[in-house]
Design a protein around this motif. Sequence first.
Motif, PDB file in Angstrom:
ATOM      1  N   ILE B  22       0.840  -1.202   0.000  1.00 31.27           N
ATOM      2  CA  ILE B  22       0.000   0.000   0.000  1.00 31.27           C
ATOM      3  C   ILE B  22       0.877   1.255   0.000  1.00 31.27           C
ATOM      4  O   ILE B  22       0.630   2.220  -0.730  1.00 31.27           O
ATOM      5  CB  ILE B  22      -0.969  -0.018   1.205  1.00 31.27           C
ATOM      6  CG1 ILE B  22      -2.022  -1.118   1.013  1.00 31.27           C
ATOM      7  CG2 ILE B  22      -1.646   1.347   1.380  1.00 31.27           C
ATOM      8  CD1 ILE B  22      -2.863  -1.395   2.251  1.00 31.27           C
ATOM      9  N   THR B 240      -7.142   0.146  -3.600  1.00 31.25           N
ATOM     10  CA  THR B 240      -6.490   1.345  -3.064  1.00 31.25           C
ATOM     11  C   THR B 240      -7.000   2.648  -3.673  1.00 31.25           C
ATOM     12  O   THR B 240      -6.719   3.713  -3.119  1.00 31.25           O
ATOM     13  CB  THR B 240      -4.956   1.244  -3.231  1.00 31.25           C
ATOM     14  OG1 THR B 240      -4.664   0.793  -4.560  1.00 31.25           O
ATOM     15  CG2 THR B 240      -4.362   0.277  -2.225  1.00 31.25           C
ATOM     16  N   HIS B 243      -8.662   4.988  -1.290  1.00 31.30           N
ATOM     17  CA  HIS B 243      -7.923   5.889  -0.403  1.00 31.30           C
ATOM     18  C   HIS B 243      -8.014   7.329  -0.894  1.00 31.30           C
ATOM     19  O   HIS B 243      -7.933   8.263  -0.102  1.00 31.30           O
ATOM     20  CB  HIS B 243      -6.452   5.460  -0.303  1.00 31.30           C
ATOM     21  CG  HIS B 243      -6.276   4.098   0.299  1.00 31.30           C
ATOM     22  ND1 HIS B 243      -5.112   3.379   0.196  1.00 31.30           N
ATOM     23  CD2 HIS B 243      -7.133   3.320   1.003  1.00 31.30           C
ATOM     24  CE1 HIS B 243      -5.254   2.212   0.822  1.00 31.30           C
ATOM     25  NE2 HIS B 243      -6.471   2.158   1.317  1.00 31.30           N
TER      26      HIS B 243
END
Lengths: 324, 328
Positions: B22, B240, B243
């Motif tokens: 990540i 991701t 995010h």
Amino acid sequence: MARLSYLKALQRALSDEMGRDEAVCVLGEDIGVGVNNVTTGLLAKYGAQRVVDTPLSEQAFTSFATGAALAGLRPVIEFQIPSLLFLVFEQIANQAHKFSLMTGGQARVPVTYFVPGSGSRSGWAGQHSDHPYGLFAHVGVKTVVPATPEDAYGLFLTAIRDDDPVVLFAPAGALGVRADVDMDALGPVPLGVGRVHREGTDVTVVAVGHLVQAALAVAEQLADQISVEVFDPRTLHPFDWDGLAASVAKTGRLVVIDDSNRMCGIAGEILATAAEQMRLTVPPKRVTRPDGAVLPFARDLDLAVQPQQDQLLTAVQEVYKSSR
Amino acid sequence: MSEDAGLYRTMRLIRRFEERSIELVHAGEIVGGIHPYIGQEAIAAGVCAALREDDIITSTHRGHGHVLAKGADPVRMLAELTGRATGLNQGRGGSMHAADFSKGIYGANGIVGAGGAIATGAAWAAVKEGSDRVAVSFFGDGAVSQGVLLETFNLAALWRLPVLFVCENNGYATTLTVAQSVAGSITGRAEAFGIPAVSVDGADATAVLDAARDAVARGRAGGGPSFIEATAYRFDAHHTWEHKARVRYRSDEEVAAGRSRDPLDVHGSRLDADVRAGIDAEVEALITEAVAYALDSPHPDPAGALDHLYATGLRGRDGIGLLDTAVR
């Protein structure tokens, strides 16, 4: 010499390969009794472990074959209806075909998909009469359309032995073709090598699948006026561009006859490549199904949207005249 | 290493691999993002602990955990995620297609539910070769609404194939809840085909391993397929991109409650503190090495962008002239 039918050639190729290589197995619907006359006798000869009648679960058994191939087998799948290939496009184009590249060459997927009776069978209407070979060539799946019994045998053999997925279309219009062949001379035919069925000097006709017979008939009809060369690519991907270029270099004139829809069809690709890379003395022509065609049921309507011999004849004459 | 320590090590490896990945996504070193497996580690660890190296798995878009638990080298795995020539797939697959056929890992897969039939076909091949190998197909709760997977349950049951279907129920298919997407029950899908199905706590590696052992033993003995539903909570985003996109479909309270039962603590508490600390340190060193190796590795040569397109080496025509791949 012996008389060999196209269907018998397919049956013989499959049986010969199963006899030669234990990894070859065949899956499909109603193949035990052989409703399409290709798998006839194979169940008795090779047993239910290698000749597997499947439930009507095309998507599952297509990827099932991918898994079996990844684990070392060499499955062959029969599809009764060409339009079933739409149903399994994900499994072939997006799964089987992509494994080799996506895994960096770790995996190979030697599966052969074949349709005995692609295109129109007259009276089977909208959902049983498609000819989607261009779709597979477009996404890069090896695509084979044999026109004659000896090529049906040889290309089926090669498809099964190939380490990549291969789709083989056996056009309904070609299933009845018979030829005198030397059985001992039957053998694999390489992918990507076309065949000149008749030599000529005035016009190159590229004909796909069963339309090779129509092209040969037109060439004969016009023999005393126009010298027609009949070029059969045999495999659409890979395509024998060198073979086509050699023919067009001789004639300078090109007509393509292709039993699939015009928009984004293989005929369009052939014309585009010829226009880009070959010396054409006159604009080329193509004879195809109309844009976005759906085959209607009634016989006259069905025939009205399939490319016909007389249309090819006219196209050849027009291309020939326009240069004089 | 004891079985308990081994399970914990696998989970810790996955956790730290994902956390560092990540960071690498945010640093721009992993392009395209990842689907983090954090929170579900006990499932991959438990199931793969019941397998042999010659057994086969197919995985999902959220596949890092399965690939690592089945024994892929984390160093080459991270090189794959960063698109390097030294990656498992030579940089041709990335996060969603990581594979290692030498370890029976038939790859992560970008299409939900697509691995089931592939695993089942591989299980068929294993039977035909006379081996007692089994195949495992991992998938999420979203996959149980895919027709091809339901077709596959039928084939596997009909032909009594040694395949284990593992449904990781993390509650969401991207943002859609199980309540919004599944009529009946998840185990009911398998039971309808006569496939023995159990539901286990997917945050407990030992519970998962016990269920997997039963299923694998049944498969090896010719008893046909099995189905395990393992419930867990996905700690991080579906992908991701969340995010940055900040999509809201889970409340802060729900996420906090979900994260409060950490599978690493559930199982880690069964180990002596010093054993756990030792594993943590060893994993940390390995991940540090993996990151360094990945970032030092060469990028693949663009001239080979279509290498391996065909197993036979066939080359098509150029598209835009970038590649020297002309057939003539």
